[in-house]
Design an enzyme around this catalytic site. Structure first.
Site, PDB file in Angstrom:
ATOM      1  N   GLY A 299       0.837  -1.191   0.000  1.00  0.00           N
ATOM      2  CA  GLY A 299       0.000   0.000   0.000  1.00  0.00           C
ATOM      3  C   GLY A 299       0.877   1.248   0.000  1.00  0.00           C
ATOM      4  O   GLY A 299       1.995   1.246   0.515  1.00  0.00           O
ATOM      5  N   CYS A 300       0.365   2.327  -0.572  1.00  0.00           N
ATOM      6  CA  CYS A 300       1.190   3.536  -0.717  1.00  0.00           C
ATOM      7  C   CYS A 300       1.521   4.165   0.640  1.00  0.00           C
ATOM      8  O   CYS A 300       2.671   4.552   0.886  1.00  0.00           O
ATOM      9  CB  CYS A 300       0.502   4.535  -1.633  1.00  0.00           C
ATOM     10  SG  CYS A 300      -1.199   4.952  -1.174  1.00  0.00           S
ATOM     11  N   ASN A 301       0.533   4.265   1.529  1.00  0.00           N
ATOM     12  CA  ASN A 301       0.819   4.806   2.866  1.00  0.00           C
ATOM     13  C   ASN A 301       1.796   3.909   3.619  1.00  0.00           C
ATOM     14  O   ASN A 301       2.673   4.380   4.345  1.00  0.00           O
ATOM     15  CB  ASN A 301      -0.477   4.919   3.668  1.00  0.00           C
ATOM     16  CG  ASN A 301      -1.479   5.854   3.043  1.00  0.00           C
ATOM     17  OD1 ASN A 301      -1.171   7.012   2.770  1.00  0.00           O
ATOM     18  ND2 ASN A 301      -2.690   5.366   2.820  1.00  0.00           N
ATOM     19  N   VAL A 302       1.620   2.617   3.421  1.00  0.00           N
ATOM     20  CA  VAL A 302       2.487   1.632   4.075  1.00  0.00           C
ATOM     21  C   VAL A 302       3.938   1.825   3.654  1.00  0.00           C
ATOM     22  O   VAL A 302       4.865   1.742   4.467  1.00  0.00           O
ATOM     23  CB  VAL A 302       2.021   0.204   3.716  1.00  0.00           C
ATOM     24  CG1 VAL A 302       2.917  -0.830   4.371  1.00  0.00           C
ATOM     25  CG2 VAL A 302       0.574  -0.001   4.132  1.00  0.00           C
ATOM     26  N   THR A 303       4.136   2.090   2.368  1.00  0.00           N
ATOM     27  CA  THR A 303       5.491   2.290   1.848  1.00  0.00           C
ATOM     28  C   THR A 303       6.168   3.461   2.549  1.00  0.00           C
ATOM     29  O   THR A 303       7.316   3.360   2.997  1.00  0.00           O
ATOM     30  CB  THR A 303       5.439   2.535   0.334  1.00  0.00           C
ATOM     31  OG1 THR A 303       4.944   1.360  -0.312  1.00  0.00           O
ATOM     32  CG2 THR A 303       6.814   2.880  -0.219  1.00  0.00           C
TER      33      THR A 303
END
Length: 348
Positions: A150-154
């Site tokens: 996920g982008c936020n996770v990255t």
């Protein structure tokens, strides 16, 4: 010899970004693009910026239309890719930009997503430092099924994992607040994403541990060596079309100095082509990462409050999605990891 590529969900933002990067990739040729409701339309009608791919027409997203390609990229809503990929050949490289195969815990999937659990694939965050000192990159080599983070996770994981791995940050009481552009929510028409609703305004969503990326963040920081990881993660929608600026804080471990913290991050990212630690006292802007497969990290240590703050900027559609997918594909296939990808942003 060029590898044939299919992109499912090609009419959306993530699909369009995959195609933008793939169009200039030296080893890939896009031969098939698919969609659901937009099937039958010329790609150029939905992605008018992709002039070099104007010859392509969107076809229906089915396993039959995706079969027979060397590489298949999926940019589909969660719950849509699992049923399709089960029908694709085992030797086809399939890279899922959605959530269906990210979580290793079926109970987390049930709690945050619901519906059928399709199992975890090889995780596509090459730079993630692991508890044993290796990188997730090593697991990607030769893989045929890869789940893009996920982008936020990255943004949060790259901003904290080296400190967790080195033991200089405590894994409990982690707090992250993110400024996020609305392209991360996809192209589907939603009132709260209309320009008249978000211009000149900002608001929080997924508050109180409810955002679906929360278990994935815990999963990554646990893989980095954290025990008893707890994360309070709050994304804030802001009026920029793309980008994430993640402000993440964690407690300093006992006896750890600012120099120890900086050293941990310098060692972790010294040789990474796409993750750059900025000089002391410098902090990134999202504008510096637009169009680039780059994560820029600024680091500060407050020795009075005994907390560390990392500021991580990424383009949510590139390093946060499409760029990570193509980077992982390069690794899996034994191609140069940087093929088709750039560290240069677009300015102004």
């Amino acid at each position: 010899m060029s590898l044939s590529v299919a992109v499912a969900g090609a009419s959306g933002y993530a699909g369009g970004e995959l195609l933008r990067i793939l169009a200039d990739h030296p080893e890939f040729t896009v031969t098939t693009v698919t969609a659901f409701s937009n099937a039958g339309q010329p790609l150029i009608a939905l992605q008018p910026h992709l002039r070099s791919l104007a010859h392509l027409t969107l076809v229906e997203t089915t396993a039959a239309n995706l079969a027979g390609h060397d590489v298949v990229f999926l940019a589909l809503p969660h719950g849509k890719s699992g049923e399709i990929t089960a029908q694709l050949a085992d030797d086809t490289l399939v890279i899922d930009c959605g959530a269906d195969h990210r979580l290793t815990s079926e109970s987390d999937w049930a709690a945050f997503y619901g519906g059928e659990y399709f199992g975890a694939w090889t995780y596509g965050m090459p730079e993630l430092v692991l508890a044993d000192g290796s990188r997730q990159r090593e697991s990607i080599v030769g893989a045929t099924r890869i789940a893009v983070p996920g982008c936020n996770v990255t943004a949060i994981s790259l901003g904290l994992a080296p400190g967790i791995r080195a033991g200089v940050l405590e894994p409990e009481d982690i707090v992250a607040v993110l400024a996020v552009g609305p392209s991360g929510a996809g192209k589907t028409l939603k009132v709260n994403l209309l320009a008249s609703e978000i211009l000149g305004s900002s608001y929080a969503y997924g508050v109180g541990g409810t955002h679906r990326h929360t278990p994935e963040i815990r999963q990554n920081l646990t893989a980095a060596g954290g025990v008893g990881v707890t994360v309070s993660f709050t994304p804030m929608l802001v009026p920029m079309s793309r980008g994430i600026l993640a402000t993440s804080t964690a407690r300093l471990a006992p006896g750890v100095s600012a120099a120890d913290v900086r050293s941990a991050f310098e060692i972790a990212y010294a040789d990474e082509p796409f993750v750059h630690l900025l000089p002391a006292g410098e902090y990134p802007r999202t504008a510096d990462t637009v169009g680039a497969n780059t994560a820029l990290i600024g680091l500060a240590v407050d020795e009075v409050s005994r907390r560390v703050t990392t500021i991580t900027a990424i383009d949510n559609l590139v390093k946060g999605t499409a760029g990570a997918a193509i980077q992982s594909a390069n690794i899996a296939l034994g191609l140069p990891e940087q093929a088709g990808l750039t560290t240069n942003g677009v300015a102004p």
